[in-house]
Design an enzyme around this catalytic site. Structure first.
Site, mmCIF file in Angstrom:
data_model
loop_
_atom_site.group_PDB
_atom_site.id
_atom_site.type_symbol
_atom_site.label_atom_id
_atom_site.label_comp_id
_atom_site.label_asym_id
_atom_site.label_seq_id
_atom_site.Cartn_x
_atom_site.Cartn_y
_atom_site.Cartn_z
ATOM 1 N N GLU A 64 -12.240 3.219 -1.559
ATOM 2 C CA GLU A 64 -11.707 4.305 -2.396
ATOM 3 C C GLU A 64 -11.460 3.842 -3.823
ATOM 4 O O GLU A 64 -11.682 4.600 -4.768
ATOM 5 C CB GLU A 64 -10.375 4.810 -1.823
ATOM 6 C CG GLU A 64 -10.492 5.552 -0.512
ATOM 7 C CD GLU A 64 -9.114 5.847 0.080
ATOM 8 O OE1 GLU A 64 -8.107 5.809 -0.656
ATOM 9 O OE2 GLU A 64 -9.051 6.095 1.290
ATOM 10 N N ASP A 124 0.845 -1.195 0.000
ATOM 11 C CA ASP A 124 0.000 0.000 0.000
ATOM 12 C C ASP A 124 0.882 1.247 0.000
ATOM 13 O O ASP A 124 1.873 1.328 0.727
ATOM 14 C CB ASP A 124 -0.927 0.008 1.223
ATOM 15 C CG ASP A 124 -2.076 0.982 1.069
ATOM 16 O OD1 ASP A 124 -3.229 0.541 0.938
ATOM 17 O OD2 ASP A 124 -1.806 2.219 1.073
ATOM 18 N N ILE A 125 0.519 2.218 -0.815
ATOM 19 C CA ILE A 125 1.318 3.439 -0.967
ATOM 20 C C ILE A 125 1.260 4.305 0.290
ATOM 21 O O ILE A 125 2.149 5.138 0.519
ATOM 22 C CB ILE A 125 0.829 4.218 -2.215
ATOM 23 C CG1 ILE A 125 1.925 5.109 -2.757
ATOM 24 C CG2 ILE A 125 -0.451 4.981 -1.940
ATOM 25 C CD1 ILE A 125 1.645 5.638 -4.149
ATOM 26 N N HIS A 134 -10.262 -5.596 -3.622
ATOM 27 C CA HIS A 134 -8.970 -5.818 -2.976
ATOM 28 C C HIS A 134 -9.184 -6.131 -1.511
ATOM 29 O O HIS A 134 -10.187 -5.732 -0.913
ATOM 30 C CB HIS A 134 -8.055 -4.597 -3.114
ATOM 31 C CG HIS A 134 -8.659 -3.317 -2.623
ATOM 32 N ND1 HIS A 134 -9.558 -2.578 -3.365
ATOM 33 C CD2 HIS A 134 -8.497 -2.638 -1.457
ATOM 34 C CE1 HIS A 134 -9.910 -1.501 -2.687
ATOM 35 N NE2 HIS A 134 -9.293 -1.520 -1.515
HETATM 36 P P1 AMP Z 1 -9.844 1.227 -0.012
HETATM 37 O O1 AMP Z 1 -10.328 2.360 0.837
HETATM 38 O O2 AMP Z 1 -10.099 -0.108 0.627
HETATM 39 O O3 AMP Z 1 -10.367 1.309 -1.422
HETATM 40 O O4 AMP Z 1 -8.273 1.357 -0.031
HETATM 41 C C1 AMP Z 1 -7.515 1.707 -1.148
HETATM 42 C C2 AMP Z 1 -6.063 1.672 -0.759
HETATM 43 O O5 AMP Z 1 -5.287 1.784 -1.924
HETATM 44 C C3 AMP Z 1 -5.610 2.767 0.195
HETATM 45 O O6 AMP Z 1 -5.088 2.181 1.395
HETATM 46 C C4 AMP Z 1 -4.545 3.518 -0.591
HETATM 47 O O7 AMP Z 1 -3.474 3.953 0.223
HETATM 48 C C5 AMP Z 1 -4.102 2.476 -1.605
HETATM 49 N N1 AMP Z 1 -3.556 2.982 -2.860
HETATM 50 C C6 AMP Z 1 -4.081 3.929 -3.669
HETATM 51 N N2 AMP Z 1 -3.311 4.099 -4.756
HETATM 52 C C7 AMP Z 1 -2.280 3.235 -4.632
HETATM 53 C C8 AMP Z 1 -1.129 2.929 -5.427
HETATM 54 N N3 AMP Z 1 -0.893 3.561 -6.591
HETATM 55 N N4 AMP Z 1 -0.267 1.988 -4.993
HETATM 56 C C9 AMP Z 1 -0.490 1.353 -3.816
HETATM 57 N N5 AMP Z 1 -1.554 1.590 -3.035
HETATM 58 C C10 AMP Z 1 -2.437 2.521 -3.419
#
Ligand code: AMP
Length: 126
Positions: free
Chosen positions: A105, A35-36, A110
């Site tokens: 988000e 996760d970023i 995932h």
């Molecule tokens: P969710 O709220 O479950 O949809 O979580 C989405 C997750 O994706 C969040 O924890 C973000 O930090 C992560 N995220 C968003 N863009 C990226 C990316 N390019 N690489 C890795 N993680 C990401």
């Protein structure tokens, strides 16, 4: 039930190698990357390679092979990171957010694998 998948979402772009990711593991059906914006010392995201919006879309429409491959990748990560509490590890949390109330988000299914310190309560009411 029909689901609308947005193929411009950021995880779809990662799967197409249009944007980079820090890959942890991969198999025919799933990809795991860091996760970023990590919420724990170990914060991995596991995504199916197929186009599924959320958990219930995946349960409804993925094949047995896709579901098995997805779970096998999670199991591999639990093993590689020595997380299982039945083999000396300290445990972990797996969660998946779906839709507005789940505060999802990114609209590509995932799961988050969180570990490396006590993860805290399941929910903090705001
Ligand atoms: P969710 O709220 O479950 O949809 O979580 C989405 C997750 O994706 C969040 O924890 C973000 O930090 C992560 N995220 C968003 N863009 C990226 C990316 N390019 N690489 C890795 N993680 C990401």
């Amino acid at each position: 039930m029909s689901y609308t998948y947005d193929n411009q979402n950021i995880f779809a772009k990662i799967l197409r190698n249009e944007i980079p990711n820090k890959t942890a593991a991969e198999n025919d059906h799933a990809l795991a990357f860091y996760d970023i914006n990590p919420a724990a010392p170990i914060h991995l995201l596991i995504i199916p390679k197929g186009a599924y919006v959320n958990y219930d879309d995946f349960l409804n429409h993925a094949s047995i092979e896709e579901k098995t491959g997805f779970d096998q990748l999670i199991l591999q990560l639990i093993s590689e990171n020595n997380l299982t509490s039945f083999d000396g590890g300290r445990g972990y949390r797996v969660i998946s957010n779906a839709g507005a109330w789940g505060m999802q988000e990114v609209p590509h299914y995932h799961v988050h694998l969180l570990a490396g310190e006590p993860i805290g309560p399941l929910r903090v009411k705001s």
